[in-house]
Enzyme design. Structure first.
Site, PDB file in Angstrom:
ATOM      1  N   HIS A  36      -4.751  -1.928  -5.699  1.00  0.00           N
ATOM      2  CA  HIS A  36      -3.952  -0.832  -6.230  1.00  0.00           C
ATOM      3  C   HIS A  36      -4.891   0.282  -6.678  1.00  0.00           C
ATOM      4  CE1 HIS A  36      -0.306  -3.636  -7.238  1.00  0.00           C
ATOM      5  NE2 HIS A  36      -0.613  -3.621  -5.965  1.00  0.00           N
TER       6      HIS A  36
ATOM      7  N   ASP B 210       0.809  -1.217   0.000  1.00  0.00           N
ATOM      8  CA  ASP B 210       0.000   0.000   0.000  1.00  0.00           C
ATOM      9  C   ASP B 210       0.845   1.270   0.000  1.00  0.00           C
ATOM     10  OD1 ASP B 210      -2.267  -1.644   0.112  1.00  0.00           O
ATOM     11  OD2 ASP B 210      -2.150  -1.740   2.294  1.00  0.00           O
TER      12      ASP B 210
HETATM   13  P1  GDP Z   1      -0.758   0.146  -3.570  1.00  0.00           P
HETATM   14  O1  GDP Z   1      -1.402  -1.099  -3.061  1.00  0.00           O
HETATM   15  O2  GDP Z   1       0.709   0.193  -3.308  1.00  0.00           O
HETATM   16  O3  GDP Z   1      -1.075   0.426  -5.000  1.00  0.00           O
HETATM   17  O4  GDP Z   1      -1.391   1.356  -2.720  1.00  0.00           O
HETATM   18  P2  GDP Z   1      -2.951   1.561  -2.301  1.00  0.00           P
HETATM   19  O5  GDP Z   1      -3.703   1.956  -3.493  1.00  0.00           O
HETATM   20  O6  GDP Z   1      -3.435   0.377  -1.542  1.00  0.00           O
HETATM   21  O7  GDP Z   1      -2.828   2.722  -1.232  1.00  0.00           O
HETATM   22  C1  GDP Z   1      -2.376   3.990  -1.557  1.00  0.00           C
HETATM   23  C2  GDP Z   1      -3.482   4.999  -1.273  1.00  0.00           C
HETATM   24  O8  GDP Z   1      -2.931   6.290  -1.212  1.00  0.00           O
HETATM   25  C3  GDP Z   1      -4.530   5.071  -2.348  1.00  0.00           C
HETATM   26  O9  GDP Z   1      -5.758   5.420  -1.769  1.00  0.00           O
HETATM   27  C4  GDP Z   1      -4.025   6.174  -3.263  1.00  0.00           C
HETATM   28  O10 GDP Z   1      -5.050   6.809  -3.999  1.00  0.00           O
HETATM   29  C5  GDP Z   1      -3.437   7.115  -2.260  1.00  0.00           C
HETATM   30  N1  GDP Z   1      -2.260   7.890  -2.695  1.00  0.00           N
HETATM   31  C6  GDP Z   1      -1.223   7.475  -3.460  1.00  0.00           C
HETATM   32  N2  GDP Z   1      -0.277   8.422  -3.511  1.00  0.00           N
HETATM   33  C7  GDP Z   1      -0.726   9.449  -2.760  1.00  0.00           C
HETATM   34  C8  GDP Z   1      -0.181  10.725  -2.375  1.00  0.00           C
HETATM   35  O11 GDP Z   1       0.931  11.083  -2.726  1.00  0.00           O
HETATM   36  N3  GDP Z   1      -0.945  11.493  -1.551  1.00  0.00           N
HETATM   37  C9  GDP Z   1      -2.169  11.117  -1.115  1.00  0.00           C
HETATM   38  N4  GDP Z   1      -2.829  11.933  -0.306  1.00  0.00           N
HETATM   39  N5  GDP Z   1      -2.707   9.925  -1.450  1.00  0.00           N
HETATM   40  C10 GDP Z   1      -1.996   9.111  -2.246  1.00  0.00           C
HETATM   41 MG    MG Z   2      -2.897  -1.698  -1.818  1.00  0.00          MG
END
Ligand code: GDP
Ligand code: MG
Length: 423
Positions: free
Chosen positions: A40, A12
């Site tokens: 994701h 995440d």
């Molecule tokens: P992944 O599993 O690594 O793809 O990550 P997730 O999607 O589970 O979690 C990342 C969360 O943070 C998601 O809700 C994204 O929309 C959000 N997100 C990603 N980058 C940023 C950022 O730079 N700032 C903010 N505020 N939210 C972000």
């Molecule tokens: Mg995730």
């Protein structure tokens, strides 16, 4: 150019967001491990999406997406995911999506077994997403798996399935369950396999050609370094290899070498499920960070455990990933803090420890926190380093130096363009 985009922490970190951004420079995006335990999140001009199985390159019309042999695929879930995206206008065709004939099918009984085992464990549970991931990988190594390519040969598939069910039902009876019927499973495979038949292919052949044609290929990891089955916080890991070194193997081109590894690292820590999480914050401090960062599981909706940035764990993550550069995400989330907690070391049995330990020593580790000055301003509109307030820059430099790897991108929002290129 062959690039792996991987998680440095517990998952995440924002891999989906970074893959969606970087996919502009790539021809092919491959998922190489995991299943629909992934969540994701991608926010772009087409909307907000949570991808569980599909690579995060699906939103670019000129990108081919590959689901590699290292993946485990719940075909019912995949049919639903494809249908939902198509409904929102995302184009998915056999030209833009290729599913490895060697990827394993996550069967309904895998999910059932996952749930039964977590419930049997009760207080000692692993914190599984309950989507059948551990049982399907277990069966792969027991050589009792069904692969996507088997769907192309329904006649032999039924015999194979009959043999497997004879064995699987021994386990299910042990849990006091009724038997899984051959008829029901065959029907399930036919129903959800049929819409996918056109996508199933020898992805190895496809990828080898792509390499020969000098195409740019990006490998997208699911989960982070600390969840790798071998190098993570076993047994609170996932059941596959999340590391960059595995990417070509799990995607279908084991013979190639990566040119570049981009590690995605969050500006603070979060962790879904059980297991040691040394930099964890509690009470009011945790509640505020969880709210600010919207830290609820993308796949499960579970509140995530949150903590300060963890230097020993991140140094370890950078090292096992072999990261060449980093994307630091969600820096904007920290703007409410007067001072930012950073776990700079662990204390184990009263002794300060700079290195990430394993096994029992990790379970006994306590965090040593230092505090950096907060930046107390909204940085979500910043688009270059000069616009960042001085304390934010200091925080970035502090982390960069501590983990020993250049920070190439800083993400300041969930949207595709909410980022700063640092170098
Ligand atoms: P992944 O599993 O690594 O793809 O990550 P997730 O999607 O589970 O979690 C990342 C969360 O943070 C998601 O809700 C994204 O929309 C959000 N997100 C990603 N980058 C940023 C950022 O730079 N700032 C903010 N505020 N939210 C972000
Ligand atoms: Mg995730």
């Amino acid at each position: 150019m062959l690039t792996a985009l991987v998680g440095i922490n517990w998952g995440d970190e924002g891999k989906g967001r970074m893959t969606d951004l970087l996919s502009a420079e790539y021809d092919v995006i491959c998922r190489y491990q995991g299943g629909n335990n992934a969540g994701h999140t991608v926010v772009n001009d087409k909307g907000k999406f949570i991808l569980n199985l599909l690579p995060s390159g699906v939103f670019r019309d000129n990108v081919v997406n590959v689901m590699g042999n290292g993946m485990v695929i719940d075909i019912e879930h995949l049919c639903g995911e494809i249908a939902a995206l198509k409904e929102k206008g995302v184009r998915i065709t056999p030209d833009t999506l290729k599913i490895s004939d060697k990827a394993f099918i996550c069967m309904p009984y895998h999910k059932q077994q996952d749930i039964l085992e977590e419930e049997r464990l009760a207080d000692k549970k692993y914190g599984s997403t309950r989507r059948g991931i551990a049982p399907v990988y277990g069966d792969k190594y027991m050589k009792k798996g069904i692969r996507m390519g088997d769907l192309l040969f329904p006649d032999t598939l039924e015999n194979k399935l009959a043999d497997i069910l004879e064995w699987k039902n021994i386990t299910l009876r042990g849990y006091g369950q009724g038997e899984v019927s051959l008829e029901a499973m065959t029907q399930w495979l036919m129903e959800f396999g049929k819409p996918l038949l056109g996508y199933i292919t020898d992805t190895m052949g496809y990828l080898l050609d792509a390499v020969d044609q000098n195409k740019n290929i990006l490998f997208e990891a699911q989960l982070g370094a600390l969840r790798d089955i071998d190098y993570g916080i076993y047994p609170y890991t996932t059941s596959s290899q999340t590391l960059a070194a595995y990417a070509p193997i799990g995607a279908g081109i084991p013979g190639v070498k990566l040119d570049r590894v981009v590690g995605v690292m969050k500006a603070y820590s979060s962790c879904v499920g059980e297991g040691p999480f040394t930099a964890e914050l509690f009470g009011e401090e945790a509640a505020m960070l969880r709210e600010a960062g919207g830290e609820y599981g993308a796949a499960t909706g579970r509140p995530r455990r949150v903590g300060g940035f963890d230097i020993p764990a991140s140094v370890y993550g950078v090292r096992v990933q072999g990261a060449d550069s980093l994307a630091l995400t969600k820096l904007d989330v920290l703007s409410y803090l007067d001072r930012i907690p950073v776990c700079v070391a662990y204390e184990i049995d009263g002794v300060r420890c700079e290195h990430f330990p394993t096994g029992d020593r990790l379970a006994r580790a306590k965090p040593v926190f230092e505090y950096l000055e907060g930046f107390k301003t909204d940085i979500s509109k910043c688009r270059n380093a000069e616009e960042l307030p001085e304390p934010a820059l200091r925080y970035i430099r502090f982390i960069e130096e501590a983990v020993g790897c250049p920070i190439e991108y800083v993400s300041v929002g969930a949207g595709r363009d909410d980022y700063i290129k640092m170098r």
